[in-house]
Design an enzyme around this catalytic site. Structure first.
Site, PDB file in Angstrom:
ATOM      1  N   HIS A  11      80.268  96.435  71.076  1.00 41.20           N
ATOM      2  CA  HIS A  11      79.399  95.249  71.102  1.00 41.20           C
ATOM      3  C   HIS A  11      79.773  94.244  70.019  1.00 41.20           C
ATOM      4  O   HIS A  11      80.167  94.639  68.917  1.00 41.20           O
ATOM      5  CB  HIS A  11      77.944  95.683  70.935  1.00 41.20           C
ATOM      6  CG  HIS A  11      77.535  96.705  71.943  1.00 41.20           C
ATOM      7  ND1 HIS A  11      77.500  98.051  71.660  1.00 41.20           N
ATOM      8  CD2 HIS A  11      77.187  96.587  73.239  1.00 41.20           C
ATOM      9  CE1 HIS A  11      77.140  98.727  72.740  1.00 41.20           C
ATOM     10  NE2 HIS A  11      76.950  97.862  73.718  1.00 41.20           N
ATOM     11  N   ASP A  39      80.370  97.277  66.612  1.00 37.07           N
ATOM     12  CA  ASP A  39      80.475  98.747  66.672  1.00 37.07           C
ATOM     13  C   ASP A  39      81.623  99.236  67.539  1.00 37.07           C
ATOM     14  O   ASP A  39      81.671 100.405  67.890  1.00 37.07           O
ATOM     15  CB  ASP A  39      79.149  99.345  67.164  1.00 37.07           C
ATOM     16  CG  ASP A  39      78.787  98.901  68.574  1.00 37.07           C
ATOM     17  OD1 ASP A  39      79.621  98.222  69.221  1.00 37.07           O
ATOM     18  OD2 ASP A  39      77.673  99.211  69.039  1.00 37.07           O
ATOM     19  N   SER A  58      73.830  95.956  78.009  1.00 37.20           N
ATOM     20  CA  SER A  58      73.594  95.925  76.559  1.00 37.20           C
ATOM     21  C   SER A  58      73.966  94.598  75.919  1.00 37.20           C
ATOM     22  O   SER A  58      73.519  94.306  74.811  1.00 37.20           O
ATOM     23  CB  SER A  58      74.395  97.047  75.880  1.00 37.20           C
ATOM     24  OG  SER A  58      75.773  96.875  76.115  1.00 37.20           O
TER      25      SER A  58
END
Ligand code: NAG
Ligand code: NAG
Ligand code: NAG
Ligand code: NAG
Length: 389
Positions: free
Chosen positions: A356, A353, A46
């Site tokens: 990340h 968040d 990610s």
């Protein structure tokens, strides 16, 4: 539920100036022209997924993407990722995800990264929450290979330049930049399932499998590799969110879990040594190892100086005591619905968040690494195709 579990998917003149600076640090007069990469092929999790896992499973919800794309963009961020800043810096468009069948353009590369990806395959008998089925070997030996042959076929069948304009040209694969940012989820899965000793014992195999993917791409004609090491995983706010009374020494002076960061550093040391070995095994390759850990830790350990707030603070979501509403999720609290929305000014947060980094932090890190000051050898990304300055 899926929303909650998907949060855990971790896991011209400028160029002349760069040449001048770099040349000045080494022997003058050896400045080389920029590589002019026609494409970027990226592999990872990610940290560099630009829409893969979001296209395959549930779309990443608002307010993700709001701070740049003005809508969710398949990225685990309020805006751009480091790979986006690399693309911008090289004058290339943002990468379309290989797994995204809608509106994609592969003329200048493709992104094989998916949120939650690991280097090693995880448990094959169960679909684990937060772990992507697209481990690095799938990204390279299945997805990339298929991409290469099928776009080649399609290109040859195409009768007009319009039909070809979203496809890569066959001769450009060997001149492309191949980027990697993966390993964080092998560590987080290890922290969940293995003892520290077991995970340490597994590191050589994990690193070796990454090297195997590089070797595979080399055999397919890839020559330039830009390999990020893994960041200070113990500094992610999610790692410490549920820790109430840490024993002395468990956290370092910046609130990061020391043992997790030590594991990340051990992974990185082994990766660096393995990349050195790859330079011998793959004589025509140019391999640049990039110390993302040092760049990120440099930011976290000095946020005030760099214009950021407390690195433990999470911009998006609601986290008060035992209340944890993750970014983009809703929950009933005392009879009313509460949304895990964005903070007022994401540009002052390191963490978007809890898992990340924010766009602002990604941009800060990208600015640091693009010119080669965190690279071994010290190659700017524009010159990564050269083995020596
Ligand atoms: C995979 O998960 C299943 C179900 O939890 C478990 O029985 C099995 O031992 C796991 N296998 C490995 C290799 O971890
Ligand atoms: C290109 O033209 C040939 C002959 O007219 C046709 O058979 C083929 O399907 C066309 N290719 C594409 C991709 O449209
Ligand atoms: C919910 O109500 C309780 C009792 O009034 C209160 O202590 C608590 O702070 C409230 N929770 C939130 C998140 O407002
Ligand atoms: C690279 O960029 C960073 C951030 O702008 C700067 O601090 C550093 O001095 C630069 N290094 C080189 C070698 O140009």
């Amino acid at each position: 539920m899926m929303n909650n579990s998907r949060l855990m998917f971790i896991i011209g003149s400028n160029i002349l100036m760069l040449v001048a600076t770099v040349g000045g640090r080494g022997q003058p007069g050896q400045a080389k022209p920029a590589c002019n990469f026609p494409a970027i092929y990226n592999f990872g999790d990610s940290n560099s997924d630009t829409g893969g896992i979001s296209a395959v499973f549930l779309p990443i919800p608002t307010p993700y993407g709001n701070n740049f794309f003005k809508r969710p963009s398949g990225r685990d961020c309020d805006g751009r990722l480091i790979i986006d800043f690399i693309a911008e810096h090289l004058g290339l468009p943002y990468l379309s995800a290989y797994l995204n069948s809608i509106g994609s353009n592969y003329r200048h590369g493709a992104n094989f990264a998916t949120g939650g990806s690991t280097i090693r395959r995880q448990n094959e008998t169960i679909f684990e929450a937060g772990i992507s089925p697209f481990s690095l070997d799938v990204q390279t030996t299945m997805h990339f290979d298929q991409f290469r042959w099928r776009t080649h076929d399609l290109f040859n069948q195409a009768n007009s330049s319009m039909e070809r304009e979203k496809l890569p040209m066959a001769d450009e694969f060997s001149r492309a930049l191949y980027t990697f940012d993966i390993g964080q989820n092998d560590l987080s899965a290890g922290f969940r399932k293995l003892s520290n000793e077991q995970l340490k014992t597994a590191l050589p195999d994990i690193v070796n499998q990454l090297a195997g993917s590089v070797t595979h791409l080399y055999q397919q004609g890839a020559r330039t590799f830009w390999i990020h090491n893994t960041g200070p995983i113990g500094c992610l706010p999610v790692a410490t969110l549920y820790i109430r009374n840490p024993s002395p020494g468990y956290l370092d002076k910046f609130g990061c879990i020391s043992s997790q960061n030590e594991m990340a550093m051990e992974f990185n040391n082994q990766l660096k040594a393995r990349v050195d070995k790859l330079r011998i095994e793959l004589p025509e390759a140019s391999l640049v190892y990039v110390d993302i850990y040092a760049a990120k830790y440099g930011l976290i350990s000095n946020t005030n100086k760099h214009g950021f707030t407390d690195p433990k603070k999470i911009c998006c979501g609601r986290h008060d005591g035992d209340l944890n509403i993750w970014c983009g999720n809703k929950a009933m609290v005392n009879g009313s619905e509460v949304f895990g929305g964005s903070c007022a000014d994401p540009s002052t947060y390191v963490s978007w968040d809890g898992v990340h980094y924010s766009q602002a932090a990604n941009q800060w890190v990208a600015n640091l690494i693009l010119n080669g000051s965190y690279s071994d050898p010290p190659m700017p990304v524009t010159h990564a195709c050269y083995k020596h300055l």
